[in-house]
Motif scaffolding. Structure first.
Motif, PDB file in Angstrom:
ATOM      1  N   SER B 118      72.314  39.563  30.525  1.00 29.42           N
ATOM      2  CA  SER B 118      72.628  40.458  29.403  1.00 29.42           C
ATOM      3  C   SER B 118      72.704  39.672  28.095  1.00 29.42           C
ATOM      4  CB  SER B 118      73.965  41.144  29.695  1.00 29.42           C
ATOM      5  OG  SER B 118      74.658  41.425  28.522  1.00 29.42           O
ATOM      6  N   TRP B 119      72.373  40.319  26.997  1.00 35.04           N
ATOM      7  CA  TRP B 119      72.452  39.670  25.684  1.00 35.04           C
ATOM      8  C   TRP B 119      73.888  39.284  25.324  1.00 35.04           C
ATOM      9  CZ3 TRP B 119      68.924  37.184  23.255  1.00 35.04           C
ATOM     10  CH2 TRP B 119      67.584  37.560  23.380  1.00 35.04           C
ATOM     11  N   GLU B 237      69.926  45.291  21.128  1.00 30.62           N
ATOM     12  CA  GLU B 237      71.099  44.587  21.683  1.00 30.62           C
ATOM     13  C   GLU B 237      71.186  43.168  21.158  1.00 30.62           C
ATOM     14  OE1 GLU B 237      69.568  47.405  24.862  1.00 30.62           O
ATOM     15  OE2 GLU B 237      68.681  45.772  23.706  1.00 30.62           O
ATOM     16  N   GLN B 238      70.068  42.468  21.123  1.00 31.84           N
ATOM     17  CA  GLN B 238      70.069  41.070  20.690  1.00 31.84           C
ATOM     18  C   GLN B 238      70.587  40.955  19.263  1.00 31.84           C
ATOM     19  OE1 GLN B 238      66.137  39.392  20.633  1.00 31.84           O
ATOM     20  NE2 GLN B 238      66.810  37.444  19.807  1.00 31.84           N
TER      21      GLN B 238
END
Lengths: 578, 302
Positions: B118-119, B237-238
């Motif tokens: 996950s980021w 998300e990033q």
């Protein structure tokens, strides 16, 4: 045969995938009454589940100790199973759209239009003499008047209640100072405990403490302070608010109220000498150029800050929220953090209208409407307030005093589990639900929270706090607030009239859009201001920021806020006949 | 017999049916939500009771300075990603050249794992490495560079390097995963070509240059065209995790801006309008990419 098995497997996969797709669909059952309304049970003796949805709250389904003893006492009293559900803005918007809400909801004033126009709130006036007698008690006369006049879409009905009501003479009071100038007690003593009366004094203290303690025992670098960048402007303007005497009206801290004069200002557009934001920008700029500020202060979030406090990498701060385990792990030494008061101390505030940013209502779509009203009414009772702040009568308190064992439990590190399982406000956020504040005087003559007495304040001090008290000649740490107020060195919040902000109408979408945009612009400009090498660079950055804000129509938003606040003041005067 | 033949004929279609339903539910049905961009929508109030504002939010798009800024950021990130698209293909070619199967599998596994992280975790790792107190600056100190003298590098707080740093993280995360499709394509290349080349004296490099690369070019080209069509979908998300006051102006991409406007500020109508604009631009780009594919390759992708 092989082909048949292959076909069977294929069919099985398709069925599984179809079930997986359909599994995402929700199903809610609603029972309709004879009139076609979504029904509530009129039989309040039947045990039902009551859900309460509150924004940014500890969800009962994930809380380690749920259901606590306090929860069980509430459930037994009301014959319910209680569930407290955490909401964020997105979930709230979705539930408002679908109508599928908790039985009792808590929303901010920005959702009033959504709730009332969508007819999601029950009119409590229909239950004045039956299920809502506590809600209509004399204590809440002012609050109900405010809610009726300003929070009912001009219908003059009571839809909402608020938590935290405190009448005249019932101002907030705490055992320790929670906001102000954080210092490492051992280092502060080493440098001779110079008095801190201003930001410049504090910078000097931090410099001297840093000379004594350049790195942690593990060799990690030490800084004076860091920042949490996931709470808007709060971290970057709160010290200034304490220094100049303001509290915030909006969550972004763009609009503040002077606690002594009850005047609203724009934190960024006000004259520099009045603005906590500019006061803090100068303060942090000076700290940065002295090499005191953590270089990661612009990228840290609250969790990062906690991590560094827990490792002892910070010497100061502005509040007690991010100590992590440091104070707990150093409870027996004098290496703990303590907070010295700033110019404005966080005490003394009354709240005749309750906390205006939390509005509780019973959902008109509740399947157990009567039970939900009964529950909300209980939240408005003195019995509930005493229960959640002080515990169970006969077990934790009696005759208006806490029992010694309960007092000992709180400060005994070996009884942490027991304390958590008891579940008083302080270990769980019940104070956001109780309509009556902790320092309210109940009918038996004692406060709702029996912890708020000098005797109790004095009984559960850590080693550092005892040392601090004996050094300053105090009975308990926050007594230093009373001393400073008496000496005129600090002032409290006893003069603020919280009804003015409680009566303000919610900002329309156009104004909110401007406010959100300018908050983003200001937040992004902070690094340039704080890292300015000299006054010229600072002024250049400041001019650029002000120019960007004007281009973003901040003047329109400021004008709306000023006019609305003024109108709210006039409305309050009319309603309360001041 | 004819009936049975008909069932086998449609068997694959039935297997694809759940996914088609998913796409219909989550990609096509939300299109009905576009109507919110024409109203001052307030959650909880029926649409018919909300004020109709027509094209107000679309006009606002052209006067909002943030729109240009986030479009610029999105195109820069997408441009860098397109420049870096040959890397998964080169990685796949190099991986294919590893003859020891266990080593090849280990490298492929470890290069693919970051895709599943996950980021949020990636942010924590990056903070530990690249923050002022991170490992990178600790190494600098070991090599004699005094970070207290202002030499420390805070790449996570530098708005000038945000484009390349975020692209580097994106590449690290997706390299192994994106290489899978090229590895599959390589296994489909006729081995007789390699045998014939070796007979002619070609080594590993010449085989890769004259056989593998041309054979992979078709796959690469299709993916490149699809990437161009997908240019505005940089994800959010990033950038949401790595956004901070120092990098905000350069890291905020279109999806993150839509999130901030639509969900954080709850300006749903304006958020939908921005989403519609993004869709319109994406369709135009995809059409151009499709026509370009036809001109260059002689056949359309779609």
């Amino acid at each position: 045969m092989k082909k048949f098995i292959k076909n069977l497997i294929t069919l099985g996969c398709i069925m599984v995938m179809m079930i997986g797709v359909l599994g995402g669909c929700s199903n809610s059952t609603k029972i309709k009454s004879d009139t076609g309304d979504l029904v509530s049970s009129t039989d309040t003796s039947e045990k039902v589940t009551i859900t309460v949805g509150i924004k940014n709250f500890t969800d009962s389904s994930t809380y380690k100790y749920w259901p606590m003893e306090i929860t069980k006492a509430i459930e037994d009293k009301l014959n319910i199973e209680l569930k407290l559900i955490n909401y964020d803005d997105q979930k709230l918007s979705i539930d408002l759209t679908s109508g599928d809400m908790c039985d009792i909801m808590c929303v901010g004033p920005e959702y009033i239009e959504n709730v009332l126009k969508g007819k999601y709130a029950v009119n409590l006036d229909d239950y004045t003499d039956t299920l809502a007698q506590n809600i209509y008690s004399d204590r809440f006369e002012t609050r109900n008047s405010i809610m009726r006049n300003f929070r009912s879409n001009d219908e003059s009905k009571l839809y909402f209640t608020t938590p935290g009501e405190l009448g005249e003479g019932e101002g907030e009071k705490y055992s320790t100072v929670m906001y102000g100038y954080v210092v490492r007690w051992d280092l502060y003593k080493e440098i001779g405990m110079p008095e801190i009366n201003s930001g410049d004094d504090y910078i000097e203290v931090l410099k001297q403490m840093k000379k004594k303690y350049t790195e942690t025992k593990d060799g990690l670098p030490v800084y004076a302070m860091g920042h949490y960048n996931d709470s808007g402007l709060h971290s970057w303007t709160f010290r200034g608010m304490l220094d100049l005497g303001y509290t915030n009206v909006d969550a972004n801290c763009m609009y503040l109220v002077d606690v002594r004069k009850n005047e609203l200002i724009s934190n960024v557009m006000a004259e520099e000498e009045l603005s906590p934001f500019w006061d803090d920008m100068h303060f942090y700029n000076k700290m940065y150029n002295e090499g005191l500020l953590d270089p990661d202060c612009f990228i840290e979030k609250a969790e990062d800050l906690k991590g560094k406090y827990a490792k002892g990498q910070y010497l100061g701060g502005i509040n007690s929220w991010h100590y992590g385990d440091w104070n707990t792990n150093h409870a027996d030494s004098d290496e703990s953090y303590i907070i010295l008061p700033s110019n404005m101390v966080w005490s003394g505030a009354t709240s005749l209208g309750g906390w205006s940013d939390k509005l509780f209502f019973v959902s008109s779509h509740s399947k157990n409407k009567d039970k939900a009203i009964q529950t909300l009414d209980y939240f408005n009772s003195e019995e509930f307030a005493r229960l959640i702040f002080s515990g169970i009568e006969g077990q934790n308190w009696e005759n208006g005093e806490l029992m010694n064992d309960t007092i000992a439990m709180k400060s005994d590190p070996t009884r942490t589990e027991e304390w958590g399982q008891l579940g008083l406000s302080g270990s769980y956020g019940w104070d956001s639900i109780s309509a009556i504040g902790a320092t309210a005087i109940l009918k038996d003559g004692s406060m709702a929270s029996l912890w708020n007495t000098d005797k109790v304040f004095n009984s559960s001090l850590s080693t550092t706090e005892k040392d601090m008290c004996s050094t300053f000649g105090l009975n308990y740490p926050s007594e230093i607030i009373n001393k400073r107020v008496e000496e005129g060195k600090s002032f409290d919040q006893s003069k603020i009239n919280s009804l003015y902000t409680a009566c303000m109408e919610s900002a329309p979408q156009d104004i909110t859009r401007i406010d959100n945009n300018v908050t983003e612009i200001v937040t992004n400009a902070i690094p340039g201001l704080v890292q300015a090498a000299d006054e010229t660079e600072f002024n250049t950055a400041k001019e650029k920021l002000l120019s960007d804000l004007k281009a973003a129509n901040i003047d329109t938003a400021v004008k709306w806020w000023m006019e609305t606040y003024q109108k709210a003041k006039e409305n309050v005067k009319e309603v309360t006949a001041e | 017999m004819a009936k049975r033949k008909g069932f086998y004929h449609y068997r694959l279609l039935f297997m694809a049916l759940p996914f088609m339903i998913l796409i219909l539910l989550f990609n096509y049905m939300p299109v009905f939500g576009w109507i919110y961009s024409f109203y001052d929508y307030i959650p909880g109030i029926a649409l018919k009771d909300c004020d109709f504002v027509g094209l107000k939010y679309f006009k606002m798009l052209f006067t909002d300075v943030n729109t240009l800024r986030v479009m610029k950021n999105t195109l820069i990130f997408a441009g860098i990603n397109i420049i870096l698209t040959p890397l998964p293909m080169l990685f796949a070619i190099l991986l294919n050249e590893i003859k020891l199967s266990p080593i090849q599998k280990i490298i492929q596994t470890f290069s693919t794992i970051p895709n599943f992280i996950s980021w949020v975790i990636v942010y924590s790792l990056a903070f530990s490495l690249f923050s002022y107190d991170g490992l990178v600056n600790a190494f600098l100190q070991i090599f004699g560079i005094n970070i207290d003298a202002g030499n420390a590098y805070n790449v996570m707080g530098d708005s000038n390097t945000v484009y390349w740093f975020q692209s580097f993280l994106q590449l690290w995360k997706t390299l192994g995963w994106n290489a899978i499709i090229y590895l599959a394509a390589i296994t489909g290349i006729d081995q007789e070509l390699y045998n014939a080349a070796r007979v002619d004296g070609a080594g590993y490099f010449r085989c890769a240059l004259h056989i593998t690369l041309p054979e992979l070019s078709a796959t690469y080209f299709v993916l490149l065209m699809l990437n161009i069509g997908n240019i505005l979908n940089t994800g959010f998300e990033q950038y949401f995790m790595f956004k901070n006051p120092q990098t905000a102006s350069n890291i905020e991409v279109l999806d993150l801006y839509v999130y901030r406007i639509g969900l954080e500020s709850q300006d749903y109508s304006y958020g939908v309008a921005i989403g519609i604009m993004k869709f319109a631009i994406s369709v135009v780009l995809l059409t151009i990419a499709n026509k370009a594919a036809n001109k260059i390759r002689g056949e359309y992708i779609i």
